[in-house]
Design a protein around this motif. Structure first.
Motif, PDB file in Angstrom:
ATOM      1  N   ALA A   1       0.855  -1.190   0.000  1.00 31.49           N
ATOM      2  CA  ALA A   1       0.000   0.000   0.000  1.00 31.49           C
ATOM      3  C   ALA A   1       0.889   1.238   0.000  1.00 31.49           C
ATOM      4  O   ALA A   1       1.052   1.918   1.023  1.00 31.49           O
ATOM      5  N   THR A   2       1.475   1.540  -1.137  1.00 32.27           N
ATOM      6  CA  THR A   2       2.459   2.623  -1.215  1.00 32.27           C
ATOM      7  C   THR A   2       1.815   4.002  -1.101  1.00 32.27           C
ATOM      8  O   THR A   2       2.390   4.903  -0.485  1.00 32.27           O
ATOM      9  N   LYS A   3       0.638   4.178  -1.684  1.00 33.70           N
ATOM     10  CA  LYS A   3      -0.038   5.478  -1.570  1.00 33.70           C
ATOM     11  C   LYS A   3      -0.419   5.755  -0.121  1.00 33.70           C
ATOM     12  O   LYS A   3      -0.298   6.886   0.355  1.00 33.70           O
ATOM     13  N   ALA A   4      -0.861   4.724   0.571  1.00 32.56           N
ATOM     14  CA  ALA A   4      -1.217   4.887   1.980  1.00 32.56           C
ATOM     15  C   ALA A   4      -0.002   5.288   2.801  1.00 32.56           C
ATOM     16  O   ALA A   4      -0.099   6.126   3.712  1.00 32.56           O
ATOM     17  N   ALA A   5       1.154   4.706   2.491  1.00 29.13           N
ATOM     18  CA  ALA A   5       2.372   5.048   3.230  1.00 29.13           C
ATOM     19  C   ALA A   5       2.725   6.520   3.042  1.00 29.13           C
ATOM     20  O   ALA A   5       3.096   7.208   4.004  1.00 29.13           O
ATOM     21  N   SER A   6       2.598   7.011   1.826  1.00 31.18           N
ATOM     22  CA  SER A   6       2.870   8.439   1.585  1.00 31.18           C
ATOM     23  C   SER A   6       1.885   9.319   2.335  1.00 31.18           C
ATOM     24  O   SER A   6       2.243  10.384   2.856  1.00 31.18           O
ATOM     25  N   GLU A   7       0.642   8.874   2.423  1.00 24.03           N
ATOM     26  CA  GLU A   7      -0.371   9.641   3.148  1.00 24.03           C
ATOM     27  C   GLU A   7      -0.108   9.636   4.649  1.00 24.03           C
ATOM     28  O   GLU A   7      -0.382  10.621   5.330  1.00 24.03           O
ATOM     29  N   VAL A   8       0.413   8.535   5.177  1.00 25.60           N
ATOM     30  CA  VAL A   8       0.760   8.508   6.604  1.00 25.60           C
ATOM     31  C   VAL A   8       1.773   9.594   6.902  1.00 25.60           C
ATOM     32  O   VAL A   8       1.652  10.330   7.895  1.00 25.60           O
ATOM     33  N   TYR A   9       2.791   9.706   6.061  1.00 21.68           N
ATOM     34  CA  TYR A   9       3.785  10.755   6.284  1.00 21.68           C
ATOM     35  C   TYR A   9       3.123  12.135   6.206  1.00 21.68           C
ATOM     36  O   TYR A   9       3.308  12.973   7.094  1.00 21.68           O
ATOM     37  N   ARG A  10       2.350  12.387   5.135  1.00 25.90           N
ATOM     38  CA  ARG A  10       1.784  13.718   4.911  1.00 25.90           C
ATOM     39  C   ARG A  10       0.809  14.108   6.011  1.00 25.90           C
ATOM     40  O   ARG A  10       0.860  15.215   6.556  1.00 25.90           O
ATOM     41  N   ARG A  11      -0.072  13.194   6.385  1.00 25.00           N
ATOM     42  CA  ARG A  11      -1.077  13.511   7.395  1.00 25.00           C
ATOM     43  C   ARG A  11      -0.466  13.558   8.801  1.00 25.00           C
ATOM     44  O   ARG A  11      -0.921  14.330   9.644  1.00 25.00           O
ATOM     45  N   GLY A  12       0.549  12.741   9.034  1.00 24.07           N
ATOM     46  CA  GLY A  12       1.263  12.842  10.292  1.00 24.07           C
ATOM     47  C   GLY A  12       1.929  14.187  10.440  1.00 24.07           C
ATOM     48  O   GLY A  12       1.923  14.805  11.521  1.00 24.07           O
TER      49      GLY A  12
ATOM     50  N   GLU B   1       0.954  16.989   9.158  1.00 17.84           N
ATOM     51  CA  GLU B   1      -0.080  17.981   9.453  1.00 17.84           C
ATOM     52  C   GLU B   1      -0.477  17.962  10.927  1.00 17.84           C
ATOM     53  O   GLU B   1      -0.875  18.984  11.485  1.00 17.84           O
ATOM     54  N   LYS B   2      -0.346  16.811  11.566  1.00 13.20           N
ATOM     55  CA  LYS B   2      -0.708  16.678  12.974  1.00 13.20           C
ATOM     56  C   LYS B   2       0.491  16.835  13.910  1.00 13.20           C
ATOM     57  O   LYS B   2       0.387  16.586  15.111  1.00 13.20           O
ATOM     58  N   GLY B   3       1.647  17.230  13.335  1.00 12.42           N
ATOM     59  CA  GLY B   3       2.796  17.533  14.162  1.00 12.42           C
ATOM     60  C   GLY B   3       3.657  16.348  14.548  1.00 12.42           C
ATOM     61  O   GLY B   3       4.393  16.414  15.537  1.00 12.42           O
ATOM     62  N   VAL B   4       3.610  15.256  13.756  1.00 11.74           N
ATOM     63  CA  VAL B   4       4.468  14.095  14.013  1.00 11.74           C
ATOM     64  C   VAL B   4       5.179  13.718  12.724  1.00 11.74           C
ATOM     65  O   VAL B   4       4.543  13.556  11.672  1.00 11.74           O
ATOM     66  N   LEU B   5       6.495  13.578  12.789  1.00  8.36           N
ATOM     67  CA  LEU B   5       7.290  13.155  11.634  1.00  8.36           C
ATOM     68  C   LEU B   5       7.510  11.649  11.707  1.00  8.36           C
ATOM     69  O   LEU B   5       8.219  11.162  12.591  1.00  8.36           O
ATOM     70  N   PHE B   6       6.895  10.912  10.786  1.00 12.91           N
ATOM     71  CA  PHE B   6       7.134   9.481  10.668  1.00 12.91           C
ATOM     72  C   PHE B   6       8.138   9.241   9.541  1.00 12.91           C
ATOM     73  O   PHE B   6       8.174   9.980   8.560  1.00 12.91           O
ATOM     74  N   GLY B   7       8.913   8.188   9.683  1.00 13.64           N
ATOM     75  CA  GLY B   7       9.811   7.807   8.609  1.00 13.64           C
ATOM     76  C   GLY B   7       9.056   7.008   7.567  1.00 13.64           C
ATOM     77  O   GLY B   7       8.162   6.219   7.884  1.00 13.64           O
ATOM     78  N   GLU B   8       9.419   7.223   6.301  1.00 11.27           N
ATOM     79  CA  GLU B   8       8.782   6.499   5.207  1.00 11.27           C
ATOM     80  C   GLU B   8       9.872   5.917   4.322  1.00 11.27           C
ATOM     81  O   GLU B   8      10.816   6.606   3.936  1.00 11.27           O
ATOM     82  N   SER B   9       9.767   4.632   4.006  1.00 14.91           N
ATOM     83  CA  SER B   9      10.778   3.980   3.182  1.00 14.91           C
ATOM     84  C   SER B   9      10.487   4.260   1.722  1.00 14.91           C
ATOM     85  O   SER B   9       9.542   3.722   1.149  1.00 14.91           O
ATOM     86  N   ARG B  10      11.302   5.127   1.109  1.00 17.30           N
ATOM     87  CA  ARG B  10      11.101   5.489  -0.295  1.00 17.30           C
ATOM     88  C   ARG B  10      12.185   4.942  -1.208  1.00 17.30           C
ATOM     89  O   ARG B  10      12.082   5.026  -2.416  1.00 17.30           O
ATOM     90  N   TYR B  11      13.234   4.409  -0.640  1.00 15.67           N
ATOM     91  CA  TYR B  11      14.399   4.092  -1.451  1.00 15.67           C
ATOM     92  C   TYR B  11      14.434   2.665  -1.957  1.00 15.67           C
ATOM     93  O   TYR B  11      14.881   2.401  -3.054  1.00 15.67           O
ATOM     94  N   ALA B  12      14.042   1.693  -1.145  1.00 16.83           N
ATOM     95  CA  ALA B  12      14.250   0.303  -1.518  1.00 16.83           C
ATOM     96  C   ALA B  12      13.049  -0.526  -1.129  1.00 16.83           C
ATOM     97  O   ALA B  12      12.078  -0.039  -0.565  1.00 16.83           O
ATOM     98  N   GLY B  13      13.113  -1.784  -1.435  1.00 17.25           N
ATOM     99  CA  GLY B  13      12.028  -2.673  -1.083  1.00 17.25           C
ATOM    100  C   GLY B  13      10.750  -2.280  -1.812  1.00 17.25           C
ATOM    101  O   GLY B  13      10.752  -1.999  -3.000  1.00 17.25           O
ATOM    102  N   LEU B  14       9.646  -2.200  -1.084  1.00 19.55           N
ATOM    103  CA  LEU B  14       8.345  -2.017  -1.702  1.00 19.55           C
ATOM    104  C   LEU B  14       7.790  -0.614  -1.504  1.00 19.55           C
ATOM    105  O   LEU B  14       6.720  -0.295  -1.985  1.00 19.55           O
ATOM    106  N   GLY B  15       8.481   0.239  -0.749  1.00 19.93           N
ATOM    107  CA  GLY B  15       8.051   1.617  -0.581  1.00 19.93           C
ATOM    108  C   GLY B  15       6.813   1.781   0.278  1.00 19.93           C
ATOM    109  O   GLY B  15       6.118   2.795   0.179  1.00 19.93           O
TER     110      GLY B  15
END
Length: 443
Positions: free
Chosen positions: A380-391, A393-407
């Protein structure tokens, strides 16, 4: 006072010009647009005055929270004495740090070398391996490995699509490794581990020309998916290296100095490699990396490994203070406690949030893989990007794997000395964000 309170139109224009002129855009997207101006503990602030709970520890480097007073004071004190020395000379911070690392290093890893970042540390490890196995020509790496972004370490990492540097990069032999979440042919963990060990041994005998210098691996693949490699596989690789007189290199740039709940992943797994790289969490955010090597290996001779800024006295003084603080504050224990709490909450969360496919550790090496469907395990790559973006907006920085594996990997890796309240808040925000993403039908 932050920049948003003191800025003028002229200075704002200068900042915008600076952004437009940067040649690097390592992450892209919204994260690259945030300009950080201050950090303290588990928090960072941007130039608009917004505060964020930092669950990335700034590329997993702030194992000890940002700007710890003990580290800052050690660095300031060193700034007043000497800020630079060429590698021909010793300095007090160099010798103190070396003695400190020798004291805490696993097994006989008592020979120590330094540089300023992880890619160079990995290259130093490879150079030392080649020096100790003359006449051999090959290094074997794992398929989902990530070892850096220099020309050499990019080649040693997972394949880069449309790699523009391929014509001048060295070649590495990649071998498969077990993946407990996506096992081959429905095998159980131990069967797949045995299969991968057999393929590794066959590669040594039949898959390379010129002999194998080293097997290089991350004990826990970081940018390759946080995959929990089975202990049987890690022990099997150690055994293969021993039987074939091959040097075992562990890349612990991401896993060292408490992140796994032990000072080193080698301590956590009870396995001692022949060479280990270290970096990131060693120095409270100051640039420093290097290697720990077995006493059985020959060291470098004059001119074989020397860097103008190979020893940065300020970073080394900060590193001594950082290691002392990690020990004094029992951050290994805190990483275990926070990690246990986080994984428990995530498993409870998974009962409600169907996007969660797998939850990984150990310690505060915490991540979750998002999937569209738990049976097919489609990422669920789109969902992962949304977790970062929406987090964000709520003041929390989550890490997102964009470089390798399945993203589709989300990382929850705050400083080891974060508070229970901060850990709880991060997980509350993650739960809320996942709920809103599922409600919007994004995967």
């Amino acid at each position: 006072m932050n920049i948003s309170q003191t800025d003028t139109s002229h200075s704002r224009n200068i900042l915008e010009q600076g952004k437009q002129s940067l040649i690097h855009d390592p992450l892209g997207g919204d994260e690259a647009k945030i300009t950080l101006v201050r950090a303290k503990g588990s928090y960072v602030w941007d130039d608009q005055g917004r505060q964020y709970l930092d669950c990335t520890s700034q590329a997993w480097s702030n194992n000890l929270g940002a700007n710890d007073p003990r580290v800052v004071e050690a660095a300031i004190a060193q700034l007043r004495e000497i800020t630079h020395a060429r590698p021909n000379f010793n300095t007090i911070p160099l010798l103190k740090l070396t003695a400190k690392l020798r004291e805490i290093s696993p097994g006989d890893l008592n020979r120590i070398g330094y540089c300023l970042h992880g890619s160079l540390a990995v290259e130093m490890a490879m150079k030392l391996a080649f020096k100790n196995k003359p006449g051999r020509h090959n290094i074997i790496v794992l398929q989902d490995a990530y070892h850096g972004r220099s020309l050499t370490t990019m080649a040693a990492s997972w394949p880069h699509p449309n790699n523009p540097f391929l014509p001048i990069q060295p070649r590495f032999t990649r071998v498969p490794h077990p993946d407990p979440y996506r096992p081959r042919l429905g095998m159980d963990v131990e069967m797949e581990s045995r299969l991968c060990l057999q393929l590794l041994e066959e590669t040594i005998h039949k898959g390379v020309d010129g002999g194998v210098v080293a097997i290089m691996m991350e004990p826990i693949p970081g940018n390759g998916g946080h995959i929990a490699l089975p202990l049987s596989f890690l022990r099997g690789v150690r055994d293969i290296c021993d039987r074939h007189d091959i040097i075992l290199i562990w890349d612990e740039i991401q896993s060292c100095f408490g992140r796994t709940g032990a000072m080193f992943a080698a301590d956590y797994f009870g396995i001692v490699p022949d060479i280990m790289t270290f970096g990131k969490g060693i120095s409270g955010g100051f640039p420093l990396a290097g290697i720990l090597a077995s006493e059985r290996l020959n060291g470098f001779e004059s001119g074989e490994d020397a860097l103008t800024f190979g020893q940065f006295p300020v970073a080394m003084a900060a590193a001594v203070a950082t290691i002392d603080a990690i020990i004094a504050d029992d951050l290994c224990g805190k990483a275990r406690d926070h990690g246990a709490y986080a994984t428990q909450r995530l498993h409870e969360m998974a009962d409600r949030r169907k996007l969660i496919g797998d939850i990984r550790g150990p310690g505060l090496f915490v991540s979750l893989e998002l999937v569209k469907d738990r049976v097919s395990k489609e990422p669920a790559t789109k969902a992962a990007s949304e977790v970062y973006r929406r987090g964000l907006e709520k003041g929390v920085l989550f890490g997102e794997s964009r470089y390798a594996g399945l993203g589709n990997l989300i990382k929850v890796k705050p400083p080891l000395d974060c508070t229970h309240e901060d850990m709880s808040r991060a997980l509350d925000v993650l739960d809320d964000v996942l709920g809103s993403i599922e409600a919007d039908g994004i995967a």
